[in-house]
Design a protein around this motif. Sequence first.
Motif, PDB file in Angstrom:
ATOM      1  N   VAL A  52     165.804  77.842  15.590  1.00 21.65           N
ATOM      2  CA  VAL A  52     164.775  77.870  16.638  1.00 21.65           C
ATOM      3  C   VAL A  52     164.671  76.511  17.317  1.00 21.65           C
ATOM      4  O   VAL A  52     164.627  75.463  16.667  1.00 21.65           O
ATOM      5  CB  VAL A  52     163.399  78.225  16.023  1.00 21.65           C
ATOM      6  N   LYS A  53     164.665  76.535  18.656  1.00 23.81           N
ATOM      7  CA  LYS A  53     164.373  75.360  19.475  1.00 23.81           C
ATOM      8  C   LYS A  53     165.279  74.172  19.147  1.00 23.81           C
ATOM      9  O   LYS A  53     164.817  73.034  18.998  1.00 23.81           O
ATOM     10  CB  LYS A  53     162.900  74.967  19.337  1.00 23.81           C
ATOM     11  N   ASN A  54     166.559  74.451  19.033  1.00 22.65           N
ATOM     12  CA  ASN A  54     167.539  73.375  18.951  1.00 22.65           C
ATOM     13  C   ASN A  54     168.082  73.091  20.348  1.00 22.65           C
ATOM     14  O   ASN A  54     168.121  73.973  21.210  1.00 22.65           O
ATOM     15  CB  ASN A  54     168.648  73.763  17.981  1.00 22.65           C
ATOM     16  N   GLY A  55     168.522  71.850  20.592  1.00 22.82           N
ATOM     17  CA  GLY A  55     168.789  71.402  21.942  1.00 22.82           C
ATOM     18  C   GLY A  55     169.929  72.109  22.639  1.00 22.82           C
ATOM     19  O   GLY A  55     169.883  72.329  23.858  1.00 22.82           O
ATOM     20  N   VAL A  56     170.971  72.478  21.912  1.00 20.16           N
ATOM     21  CA  VAL A  56     172.126  73.130  22.537  1.00 20.16           C
ATOM     22  C   VAL A  56     172.323  74.522  21.937  1.00 20.16           C
ATOM     23  O   VAL A  56     172.008  75.518  22.573  1.00 20.16           O
ATOM     24  CB  VAL A  56     173.402  72.271  22.390  1.00 20.16           C
ATOM     25  N   TRP A  57     172.838  74.615  20.727  1.00 20.48           N
ATOM     26  CA  TRP A  57     173.126  75.909  20.112  1.00 20.48           C
ATOM     27  C   TRP A  57     172.268  76.123  18.867  1.00 20.48           C
ATOM     28  O   TRP A  57     171.953  75.193  18.138  1.00 20.48           O
ATOM     29  CB  TRP A  57     174.597  75.990  19.722  1.00 20.48           C
ATOM     30  N   GLY A  58     171.942  77.377  18.634  1.00 16.07           N
ATOM     31  CA  GLY A  58     171.264  77.702  17.383  1.00 16.07           C
ATOM     32  C   GLY A  58     172.229  77.637  16.219  1.00 16.07           C
ATOM     33  O   GLY A  58     172.056  76.869  15.271  1.00 16.07           O
ATOM     34  N   ILE A  59     173.285  78.459  16.297  1.00 13.84           N
ATOM     35  CA  ILE A  59     174.338  78.500  15.278  1.00 13.84           C
ATOM     36  C   ILE A  59     175.665  78.452  16.025  1.00 13.84           C
ATOM     37  O   ILE A  59     175.896  79.259  16.937  1.00 13.84           O
ATOM     38  CB  ILE A  59     174.255  79.782  14.435  1.00 13.84           C
ATOM     39  N   ALA A  60     176.548  77.517  15.659  1.00  9.91           N
ATOM     40  CA  ALA A  60     177.788  77.321  16.409  1.00  9.91           C
ATOM     41  C   ALA A  60     178.972  77.184  15.454  1.00  9.91           C
ATOM     42  O   ALA A  60     178.850  76.602  14.375  1.00  9.91           O
ATOM     43  CB  ALA A  60     177.689  76.070  17.284  1.00  9.91           C
ATOM     44  N   GLN A  61     180.114  77.720  15.886  1.00  6.15           N
ATOM     45  CA  GLN A  61     181.334  77.603  15.090  1.00  6.15           C
ATOM     46  C   GLN A  61     182.524  77.391  16.015  1.00  6.15           C
ATOM     47  O   GLN A  61     182.651  78.040  17.043  1.00  6.15           O
ATOM     48  CB  GLN A  61     181.566  78.861  14.264  1.00  6.15           C
ATOM     49  N   GLU A  62     183.414  76.469  15.618  1.00  9.20           N
ATOM     50  CA  GLU A  62     184.644  76.209  16.359  1.00  9.20           C
ATOM     51  C   GLU A  62     185.832  76.185  15.390  1.00  9.20           C
ATOM     52  O   GLU A  62     185.687  75.887  14.202  1.00  9.20           O
ATOM     53  CB  GLU A  62     184.576  74.853  17.070  1.00  9.20           C
ATOM     54  N   ARG A  63     187.007  76.496  15.926  1.00 10.72           N
ATOM     55  CA  ARG A  63     188.285  76.371  15.215  1.00 10.72           C
ATOM     56  C   ARG A  63     188.266  77.022  13.826  1.00 10.72           C
ATOM     57  O   ARG A  63     188.765  76.464  12.851  1.00 10.72           O
ATOM     58  CB  ARG A  63     188.662  74.898  15.073  1.00 10.72           C
ATOM     59  N   SER A  64     187.706  78.224  13.749  1.00 12.01           N
ATOM     60  CA  SER A  64     187.476  78.821  12.438  1.00 12.01           C
ATOM     61  C   SER A  64     187.953  80.264  12.379  1.00 12.01           C
ATOM     62  O   SER A  64     188.129  80.933  13.405  1.00 12.01           O
ATOM     63  CB  SER A  64     185.991  78.735  12.088  1.00 12.01           C
ATOM     64  N   LEU A  65     188.142  80.759  11.159  1.00 16.47           N
ATOM     65  CA  LEU A  65     188.669  82.089  10.912  1.00 16.47           C
ATOM     66  C   LEU A  65     187.696  82.903  10.067  1.00 16.47           C
ATOM     67  O   LEU A  65     186.990  82.365   9.218  1.00 16.47           O
ATOM     68  CB  LEU A  65     190.006  82.002  10.160  1.00 16.47           C
ATOM     69  N   ARG A  66     187.699  84.214  10.328  1.00 19.48           N
ATOM     70  CA  ARG A  66     187.044  85.196   9.451  1.00 19.48           C
ATOM     71  C   ARG A  66     185.577  84.888   9.173  1.00 19.48           C
ATOM     72  O   ARG A  66     185.059  85.213   8.100  1.00 19.48           O
ATOM     73  CB  ARG A  66     187.813  85.331   8.131  1.00 19.48           C
ATOM     74  N   GLY A  67     184.881  84.288  10.119  1.00 16.63           N
ATOM     75  CA  GLY A  67     183.465  84.012   9.916  1.00 16.63           C
ATOM     76  C   GLY A  67     182.626  85.278   9.968  1.00 16.63           C
ATOM     77  O   GLY A  67     182.972  86.256  10.637  1.00 16.63           O
ATOM     78  N   GLU A  68     181.505  85.278   9.249  1.00 12.58           N
ATOM     79  CA  GLU A  68     180.553  86.389   9.291  1.00 12.58           C
ATOM     80  C   GLU A  68     179.168  85.840   9.598  1.00 12.58           C
ATOM     81  O   GLU A  68     178.673  84.939   8.904  1.00 12.58           O
ATOM     82  CB  GLU A  68     180.532  87.145   7.963  1.00 12.58           C
ATOM     83  N   PHE A  69     178.553  86.409  10.629  1.00 12.77           N
ATOM     84  CA  PHE A  69     177.222  85.990  11.066  1.00 12.77           C
ATOM     85  C   PHE A  69     176.352  87.238  11.099  1.00 12.77           C
ATOM     86  O   PHE A  69     176.467  88.068  11.999  1.00 12.77           O
ATOM     87  CB  PHE A  69     177.316  85.327  12.443  1.00 12.77           C
ATOM     88  N   THR A  73     190.725  84.957  15.426  1.00  3.71           N
ATOM     89  CA  THR A  73     189.778  84.703  14.334  1.00  3.71           C
ATOM     90  C   THR A  73     190.094  85.525  13.089  1.00  3.71           C
ATOM     91  O   THR A  73     189.453  85.349  12.058  1.00  3.71           O
ATOM     92  CB  THR A  73     188.335  85.026  14.750  1.00  3.71           C
ATOM     93  N   LYS A  74     191.053  86.452  13.195  1.00  2.00           N
ATOM     94  CA  LYS A  74     191.467  87.297  12.066  1.00  2.00           C
ATOM     95  C   LYS A  74     190.322  88.154  11.536  1.00  2.00           C
ATOM     96  O   LYS A  74     190.231  88.452  10.352  1.00  2.00           O
ATOM     97  CB  LYS A  74     192.091  86.458  10.949  1.00  2.00           C
ATOM     98  N   GLY A  75     189.420  88.547  12.458  1.00  2.00           N
ATOM     99  CA  GLY A  75     188.403  89.529  12.079  1.00  2.00           C
ATOM    100  C   GLY A  75     187.007  88.985  11.888  1.00  2.00           C
ATOM    101  O   GLY A  75     186.263  89.490  11.035  1.00  2.00           O
ATOM    102  N   ALA A  76     186.600  87.995  12.637  1.00  2.00           N
ATOM    103  CA  ALA A  76     185.216  87.512  12.559  1.00  2.00           C
ATOM    104  C   ALA A  76     184.251  88.634  12.947  1.00  2.00           C
ATOM    105  O   ALA A  76     184.580  89.528  13.732  1.00  2.00           O
ATOM    106  CB  ALA A  76     185.022  86.312  13.475  1.00  2.00           C
TER     107      ALA A  76
END
Length: 357
Positions: free
Chosen positions: A149-166, A194-197
Motif C-alpha cells: 500500500v502507498k509505495n512510491g512506484v510499484w507495490g510488488i515488482a519482479q524482473e529477470r525471473s522465472l516461474r514466479g507465483e503471485f 517466464t516458464k509459467g509464471a
Amino acid sequence: MTKCHIVYLACTAAIVGTGLGAAPTAAAHTTHVVHPGQSIQKAVDAAKPGDTVLVAAGTYRESVKVTTPDLTLRGAGADTVIRPSVKKAGAGTAVNSCAQAGNGICVEGTKDRRLKGVTVASLTVTGFTKSGVSAVWTDRLSVRNVTAVKNGVWGIAQERSLRGEFRRNTARENGDAGLFLANTITAEEGAIDTKGAVVARNHLEGNRIGLTVRRLRNLTVKKNHLTGNCAAVFVVGDENKPRAGALTVRDNRIVRNNKSCPKTPRLPALQGSGIVLTGAEDTVVTRNVITDHAGTSPLSGGIVLFKSMVGATSERNRISDNTLRRNSPADLVNTDTGKGNTFERNSCRVSKPAGLC
C-alpha cells in the motif's frame, strides 16, 4: 482374524518398516520468530535454506534483503507491517542496499545463480519510495497474501525471473503498478520466457496501473479483481525480439478503472482502460468481465489493441468470449495495424471500428 491375515499384516508391516528405515533422514528446518523491537534482517541473515522467519504482528521500521534460497518470510497477516526506517545511519555504518534503493523487501539472486524457492507471505509493506516487494533473478518465487500500500512506484515488482507465483495479494494506491512483472527496466532486451509464471486472485485497486506485464512470455493472469486504477491490465511489448506475448489473460473481473493519471514520457494520460495490448503477439484474452470504463485517453475502452510507443504492432492475438458492458468510447477498440488479431464470441455492444462485437 485368521492366521493367514495375521501373517499378511506382519509381512506388510515388515515391508513398510524396511522402507521407512531405508529413507534418508529429513533435514531439520528452523523457525526464527521475530517480535516487535527485534530485527527481521538479523533473523533472515541467521536463517539457512529451508528455514522460516516468522514475524509477529507489529510495526517494523526496516528494509529486508533476502539472498538465502528456500527461505520463507512470513508475517502474522496484515497486522505485520514493514515501513521505512526513520533512523539515519551514522558515519561508517553499512546501509542495507534494499533500503538504499527505496524498497521494503528485496529478494535478490544474480545472473549466474538465480535465487530459488523463496516465499514472502502474510504481511504488509507500505510507504517505501520505490517498491514494497522487489525481486530480481529469482526462480519459483512465491508472493502471497501480501498487502502493498502507498509505495512510491510499484507495490510488488519482479524482473529477470522465472516461474514466479503471485497469489491473493492486495496492492492499493501505489505510484505506478500494483503488480509489475518485467524482463528488465535497465536495458533494451527481448522478452523473457517466464516458464509459467502465474498471477492469480489478486486485488489491485487505486494504482496508476493495476498490473503491468512488460516484455515477458509464457505466463497466466487469471481470476484477479481490478478496480479504481487508471488502467487495469497492460501487456506491453516493443520492437525487441523475442516479442512480448504467448500468454493468457483470463477470467478476471475488471470494473470501473476510471482514475485519472497524467501522461508520462512513455505513456499518454490514462483513464478508463480495461485490458490494453500494445506491441504484443500470440496473447489470449478470454472470459474476462469488463464493465463501466470511461475516458478520453487513446487507451480508453474495455479491451484495447494499440500500437506501441515505438511503433511495434500487436499481432495474432485472440480476443474471445469476454463479457463487456458500458465501456466508453467502446467495449472493443482496435487502433493497431498489426495482422492476425481476431475477435470472437465477445458479448459487447459497441466497438471501434464497428463490427468487432
